[in-house]
Write a protein that holds these residues in place. Sequence first.
Motif: not given
Length: 509
Positions: A53-58
């Motif tokens: 989730g962090f990867a996609f969000y960033e």
Amino acid sequence: RVVRSHGKLRHVLKSGQRKQPGSRSKFSCRFKIQDQDESRRGGGPVLQVMQCGFAFYEAGSVRSKNVTNILIKNVIDSFIAGVAYWIFGFALAYGEGNKFIGYSNFALKGVPTTEYANFFFQYSFAASTATIVSGAVAERCEFLAYFVYSFLITGVVYPVATHWYWGGGFLAQGVDYGGDIGVVTYIDFAGSGLVHVIGGSAGFVGAAILGPRVGRFGKTSNSDMIVRGHSVPIAALGGFILLFGFLAFNGGSLGTISNPGDGAIVSRVIVNTIIAASFAAFSSLFVARWTPIGSRHWSLMATLNGALTGMVSVCAGCNVLNPWQSAIMGLGAGVVYHLVSQGVQKLGVDDPLDACALHFGGGVWALVMLAFFHKDEGIFFHWNARSGLFLCWQLAGLGVILLWTVATTGLIFGVLRLLKVLRVPEEMEIRGLDIPKHHEPAYPVEAYGHGHIERMLRALLYHSDVDGAKRKPKKGHGVDYWSLEDKGPYENPEVRQFAVFKAQHGNKE
């Protein structure tokens, strides 16, 4: 009675029972019963999905020229944390030690296999803390500097602070005030302070020392230019994954699911988490639409950030709040997110993902308001000396966590800046980091299939003489990409190669 918070056993004195001065709480940094690992066996892997989730969000929140760079940092975060937390982190947090730090069980030496599930769960928390920082310093941080700060945050900064409470340190032991007051301690069930305040404040320090992105703030014109990410859908997908992961983040913090009453506590945690997120999402959306501190539009990103801030705002007390209290906490969290975001911008600090507003703002709001809304010890329900001291302990815990984080991360980022390895050169920042650093553009030109690449290849295969006749280049006469000098802010190697060819041979095809 025994209260489990984040996997540790905390003996809470019954009403009227006094703790003997100088005695320690009857818990250890190690689990005393094996079935505590059950919720971690299920919650740990789900929590690890938050890295996705962090990867996609960033990735969606940065420009297309920096997508590969931010993705590789998110991927390697998990592996850096795996090394650092295994060697140092778990020992400093949960090893036998004193009130300040653990100093045994390095590299899991002497740790029974029954505790490995706990290690995995705590490792996921450490990785999440470092990932928060990567968003705040996105698009201009050197790759080497990223390795250094990520290793030290997951291996030292975060573990030492967690030892103070989850590892049985001075914040968990509290002070015995005698009489009807008894023992008062700091409370942080799922890490509003120990994860989110640490991550948010470390991100703020890093972004402040690193400086804003090129063109973000105009010093002479006092302007504030919004630098938009390249893909709202990708960022929204990451936000949805994080919303799902937060249910394991909070729900798994109990540490057990098989003992009497555990199911009810986990149910309360999950319900409070989703209610806080719901009210915070609407609060943030309406603030963005109808107040001067918002964009005056129905903002998707403001809604997602508000919902995530709402989940952060109940991490500290989601096991001791009623649903209506979580709703109030969520409403306030949506406003806090916008206020902190505006404050960070006014200070001239460039935080591309609003990590400080989301994590630091939500974490501070959670710790302070828990002292008022705690259903058993809150000021709004028990107006007495004990509730007042509880507020003081929450503020004191917030203060020492903030002081520790700012001091250590300030030293880390400050030394990196003095060594001139903290920030990429301005020319590289303008061009983007994907090609110079990784030679892997996230969106290659040839992948679009619009015909432009074919025209480029024709230009490279043939050159035009003075008479205009097209001839195949002689041996050694063609354009060699690897021998070209890199000039200009080009995001893709094909565009760069074509521009250099035209500069050498004119505009004729």
